[in-house]
Motif scaffolding. Structure first.
Motif, short mmCIF file in Angstrom:
data_model
loop_
_atom_site.label_atom_id
_atom_site.label_comp_id
_atom_site.label_asym_id
_atom_site.label_seq_id
_atom_site.Cartn_x
_atom_site.Cartn_y
_atom_site.Cartn_z
N ILE A 1 0.80 -1.22 0.02
CA ILE A 1 -0.14 -0.08 0.02
C ILE A 1 0.99 1.09 0.02
CG2 ILE A 1 -1.78 1.23 1.25
CD1 ILE A 1 -2.55 -1.40 2.46
N PHE A 2 0.85 2.02 -1.12
CA PHE A 2 1.77 3.32 -1.18
C PHE A 2 0.99 4.47 -0.70
CE2 PHE A 2 4.17 0.58 -4.46
CZ PHE A 2 5.35 0.95 -3.66
N CYS A 3 1.70 5.35 0.10
CA CYS A 3 1.06 6.38 0.58
C CYS A 3 2.04 7.65 0.15
CB CYS A 3 0.88 6.42 2.18
SG CYS A 3 -0.03 5.20 2.63
N LYS A 4 1.41 8.97 0.18
CA LYS A 4 2.41 9.89 -0.33
C LYS A 4 3.19 10.51 0.68
CE LYS A 4 -1.40 13.53 -0.60
NZ LYS A 4 -2.24 14.08 -1.43
N THR A 5 2.82 10.37 2.19
CA THR A 5 3.53 10.88 3.27
C THR A 5 3.81 10.08 4.30
OG1 THR A 5 1.49 12.08 4.47
CG2 THR A 5 2.56 13.28 2.95
N LYS A 6 5.03 10.40 5.04
CA LYS A 6 5.05 9.36 6.29
C LYS A 6 4.03 9.44 7.28
CE LYS A 6 8.79 11.85 6.57
NZ LYS A 6 10.32 12.59 6.74
N THR A 7 3.70 10.56 7.23
CA THR A 7 2.35 10.74 8.62
C THR A 7 1.08 9.66 8.03
OG1 THR A 7 2.74 12.83 8.95
CG2 THR A 7 0.70 12.16 9.56
N VAL A 8 1.02 9.79 6.61
CA VAL A 8 -0.58 9.00 6.08
C VAL A 8 0.10 7.43 6.22
CG1 VAL A 8 -1.83 8.34 4.27
CG2 VAL A 8 -1.23 10.76 4.77
N ALA A 9 1.21 7.19 5.89
CA ALA A 9 1.80 5.74 5.96
C ALA A 9 1.68 5.07 7.54
CB ALA A 9 3.16 5.50 5.63
N ASP A 10 1.87 5.99 8.33
CA ASP A 10 2.08 5.51 9.92
C ASP A 10 0.54 5.28 10.24
OD1 ASP A 10 4.67 5.22 10.44
OD2 ASP A 10 4.95 7.61 11.09
N ASN A 11 -0.29 6.25 9.95
CA ASN A 11 -1.87 6.02 10.16
C ASN A 11 -2.62 5.04 9.49
OD1 ASN A 11 -1.80 8.67 11.64
ND2 ASN A 11 -2.31 9.84 10.00
N ILE A 12 -2.23 4.66 8.25
CA ILE A 12 -2.84 3.43 7.70
C ILE A 12 -2.35 2.01 8.22
CG2 ILE A 12 -2.61 1.95 5.38
CD1 ILE A 12 -4.34 4.67 5.51
N VAL B 1 -0.96 -4.00 -5.95
CA VAL B 1 -0.42 -2.71 -5.36
C VAL B 1 -1.38 -1.68 -5.23
CG1 VAL B 1 0.99 -0.40 -5.94
CG2 VAL B 1 2.18 -2.85 -6.30
N ILE B 2 -1.77 -1.12 -4.02
CA ILE B 2 -2.69 -0.22 -3.91
C ILE B 2 -2.19 1.18 -3.46
CG2 ILE B 2 -4.64 0.62 -2.33
CD1 ILE B 2 -5.13 -2.49 -1.75
N ASN B 3 -2.59 2.05 -4.55
CA ASN B 3 -2.08 3.71 -4.38
C ASN B 3 -2.97 4.15 -3.47
OD1 ASN B 3 0.28 3.62 -5.95
ND2 ASN B 3 -1.16 3.53 -7.71
N PHE B 4 -2.92 4.09 -2.09
CA PHE B 4 -3.85 4.77 -1.28
C PHE B 4 -4.07 6.36 -1.58
CE2 PHE B 4 -5.46 6.66 2.54
CZ PHE B 4 -6.49 5.94 3.07
N ASP B 5 -2.79 6.84 -2.08
CA ASP B 5 -2.76 8.20 -2.33
C ASP B 5 -2.21 8.17 -3.91
OD1 ASP B 5 -3.66 9.68 -0.06
OD2 ASP B 5 -1.67 9.02 0.66
N VAL B 6 -2.86 9.16 -4.64
CA VAL B 6 -2.21 9.31 -6.14
C VAL B 6 -0.89 9.93 -5.90
CG1 VAL B 6 -2.36 10.29 -8.42
CG2 VAL B 6 -4.51 9.40 -7.33
N PRO B 7 0.42 9.26 -6.59
CA PRO B 7 1.56 10.09 -6.50
C PRO B 7 1.50 11.44 -6.88
CG PRO B 7 1.76 8.45 -7.94
CD PRO B 7 0.31 8.23 -7.50
N ILE B 8 2.22 12.56 -6.32
CA ILE B 8 2.19 13.82 -7.02
C ILE B 8 3.59 14.18 -8.01
CG2 ILE B 8 3.02 16.28 -6.36
CD1 ILE B 8 1.63 15.75 -3.78
N ILE B 9 4.71 13.16 -7.89
CA ILE B 9 5.51 13.01 -8.84
C ILE B 9 5.07 11.93 -9.77
CG2 ILE B 9 8.06 12.28 -9.35
CD1 ILE B 9 8.56 13.48 -6.75
N ILE B 10 4.65 12.34 -10.76
CA ILE B 10 3.71 11.27 -11.65
C ILE B 10 4.46 10.10 -12.09
CG2 ILE B 10 2.01 13.08 -12.27
CD1 ILE B 10 3.37 13.27 -15.07
N GLU B 11 5.89 10.13 -12.17
CA GLU B 11 6.71 9.17 -12.85
C GLU B 11 6.67 7.90 -11.61
OE1 GLU B 11 8.08 12.71 -14.92
OE2 GLU B 11 7.54 12.32 -12.96
N ASP B 12 6.26 8.34 -10.43
CA ASP B 12 6.56 7.45 -9.48
C ASP B 12 5.12 6.23 -9.65
OD1 ASP B 12 8.80 8.27 -8.01
OD2 ASP B 12 7.74 9.54 -6.68
N TYR B 13 4.27 6.86 -10.24
CA TYR B 13 3.32 5.71 -10.50
C TYR B 13 3.83 4.60 -11.18
CZ TYR B 13 -1.11 3.77 -12.46
OH TYR B 13 -2.13 2.89 -12.62
N VAL B 14 4.39 4.84 -12.15
CA VAL B 14 4.94 3.37 -13.10
C VAL B 14 5.67 2.55 -12.08
CG1 VAL B 14 6.41 2.76 -14.81
CG2 VAL B 14 4.94 4.85 -15.17
#
Length: 458
Positions: free
Chosen positions: A249-260, A318-331
């Motif tokens: 499960i991918f998150c865009k910040t450390k805070t969101v990752a810890d909360n999940i 793979v679950i993108n809980f947040d859409v990545p802001i750096i779009i290349e990271d999606y790939v």
């Protein structure tokens, strides 16, 4: 007719190691890259993650180095993250196990003493992150005079992380006469710039269109109104233990990752889930990744620090809980599943403020991500006022990014309100001036008289 590893004229030690690793046929990037590298050409390889590109440069380098020689490195492989450096080291050791070639991996987050001790024993291949390599070089622990190969892996991530200055410094301290290999999943402007400084008349190898996700990955998008509904949807999907066997499960910040992580830990227990991000200690991250690789845990929650260099087979989702802001990271995120020609699923949760990034991702990958309807038994929560305001503010910022003249809903509302306030304040003043012109003078007179009365009493 497809090639076999025998067709590359690799020596028997390497071929035996390849067979032991379970490789039977080379992947497209290996087919196209190994022979030009063996013939001494500079290479620019564009290939999505999970296509076997590490072996594409490791195998010919091992073949050309052949055996241990002297104390100083003859090949340097630069990687953007410690996770990727460790993965490359694992690959090198797998394919070099029947040779006496010596490998050292260098990365930050640990004290350098052990790494310096390893270097002093003698080394043929160094795998390193740019910062730690430069630190040890500047302290006099690395002699670069005998380098024959310089490899830059995941060049696009290296540029995203701001390593362009470090790369230029490394290019200044390595021999001019060397073979250069650059690999990247995407070709951004910065990658194009660094490739001009790094490569000499390279052979360009592109096994798929730039930034195209692996064909073995099935993609789907859920449009989700708010954070609470994202959690409800995640909980619903994870109930399917037969399909969702091993997931990231991918998150865009450390805070969101810890909360999940805490959310899932309460439901599934600490023996089912781990979290990795930049604030976690090196040993914690290594232990978490190893536990996930060995199947001891089912769920790994991560920030984009782990979207590259995390080579785990049989990741079902793979679950993108947040859409990545750096779009290349999606790939790179979705490339953690569907590896080595296996199939996998990538699921993205998209809130209204993230649709902007999804559109950019679709342009990048030249695909439309199919939208799935929300499952019937997923409860859709109301969006709280504060979150609604944040979403609206973010959408305004996105519109302003595209059109600098755009004022935004917040701006218009503020202007309207401030205009109303000004007119409301102006009316009483006008009323006092026009209707009661002597009011202010009378007040002053009353005050003056009262003071004099007090004086007379005294």
């Amino acid at each position: 007719m497809s090639l076999s590893f025998e067709d590359f004229k690799l020596n028997r030690q390497i071929l035996n190691a390849v067979a032991d690793a379970g490789y039977t046929l080379p992947t497209p990037i290996q087919e196209k890259a190994i022979m030009p590298i063996l013939s001494g050409q500079d290479i620019m390889g564009i290939a999505q993650t999970g296509t076997g590109k590490t072996a594409a440069f490791v195998l010919p380098i091992l073949m050309k180095l052949k055996y241990a020689q002297g104390n100083d490195p003859r090949a340097l492989i630069i990687a953007p993250t410690r996770e990727l450096a460790m993965q490359i080291e694992e690959n090198v050791k797998t394919f070099a196990k029947y040779t006496d070639l010596r490998t050292v991996v260098l990365y930050g987050g640990l004290g350098p003493k052990t790494q310096i001790a390893e270097l002093k024993k003698g080394v043929d291949i160094i795998i390193a992150t740019p910062g730690r390599f430069l630190d040890l070089y500047l302290e006099g622990n690395i002699n670069t005079q005998n380098l024959k190969f310089l490899v830059m892996d995941e060049a696009d991530k290296m540029m995203d992380m701001g390593f362009i200055g470090s790369i230029h410094r490394i290019l200044e301290v390595v021999p001019r006469k060397r073979q250069n290999l650059l690999f990247s999943a995407t070709m951004s402007e910065l990658v194009h710039k660094i490739s001009g400084d790094f490569l000499k008349h390279p052979t360009v190898i592109e096994v798929a269109e730039q930034a195209t996700p692996a064909a073995t990955v099935s993609q789907v998008l859920y449009k989700v109104p708010n954070l609470k509904t994202k959690l409800n949807l995640l909980q619903h999907l994870l109930r399917d233990t037969e399909d969702f066997t091993r997931l990231i499960i991918f998150c865009k910040t450390k805070t969101v990752a810890d909360n999940i992580f805490h959310f899932l830990e309460r439901r599934y227990g600490v023996d089912q889930v781990r979290v990795i991000h930049a604030n976690k200690g090196q040993n914690t991250r290594i232990n978490s990744i190893n536990a996930f690789k060995e199947g001891e845990i089912r769920i790994l929650v991560a920030t984009d620090v782990a979207s590259r260099g995390l080579d785990v087979s049989n990741v079902s989702h793979v679950i993108n809980f947040d859409v990545p802001i750096i779009i290349e990271d999606y790939v790179h995120r979705i490339g953690r599943t569907g590896r080595a020609l296996q199939t996998g699923d990538a699921i993205t949760f998209c809130s209204p403020s993230e649709e902007y990034y999804v559109e950019k991702i679709e342009k990048l990958i030249r695909q439309t991500i199919p939208i799935s309807e929300m499952p019937e038994n997923v409860f859709i929560d109301d969006t709280p006022y504060e979150e609604r305001q944040n979403i609206a503010r973010e959408i305004d910022l996105q519109k302003r990014r595209e059109d600098p003249e755009f004022k935004g809903a917040f701006h218009e509302k503020k202007a309207k309100n401030s205009k109303g306030v000004k007119s409301a304040k102006a009316e009483p003043k006008a009323k006092v001036r026009n209707n009661k012109p002597g009011a202010a003078r009378r007040k002053k007179s009353v005050k003056f008289d009262s003071v004099h009365k007090k004086d007379r009493k005294k």
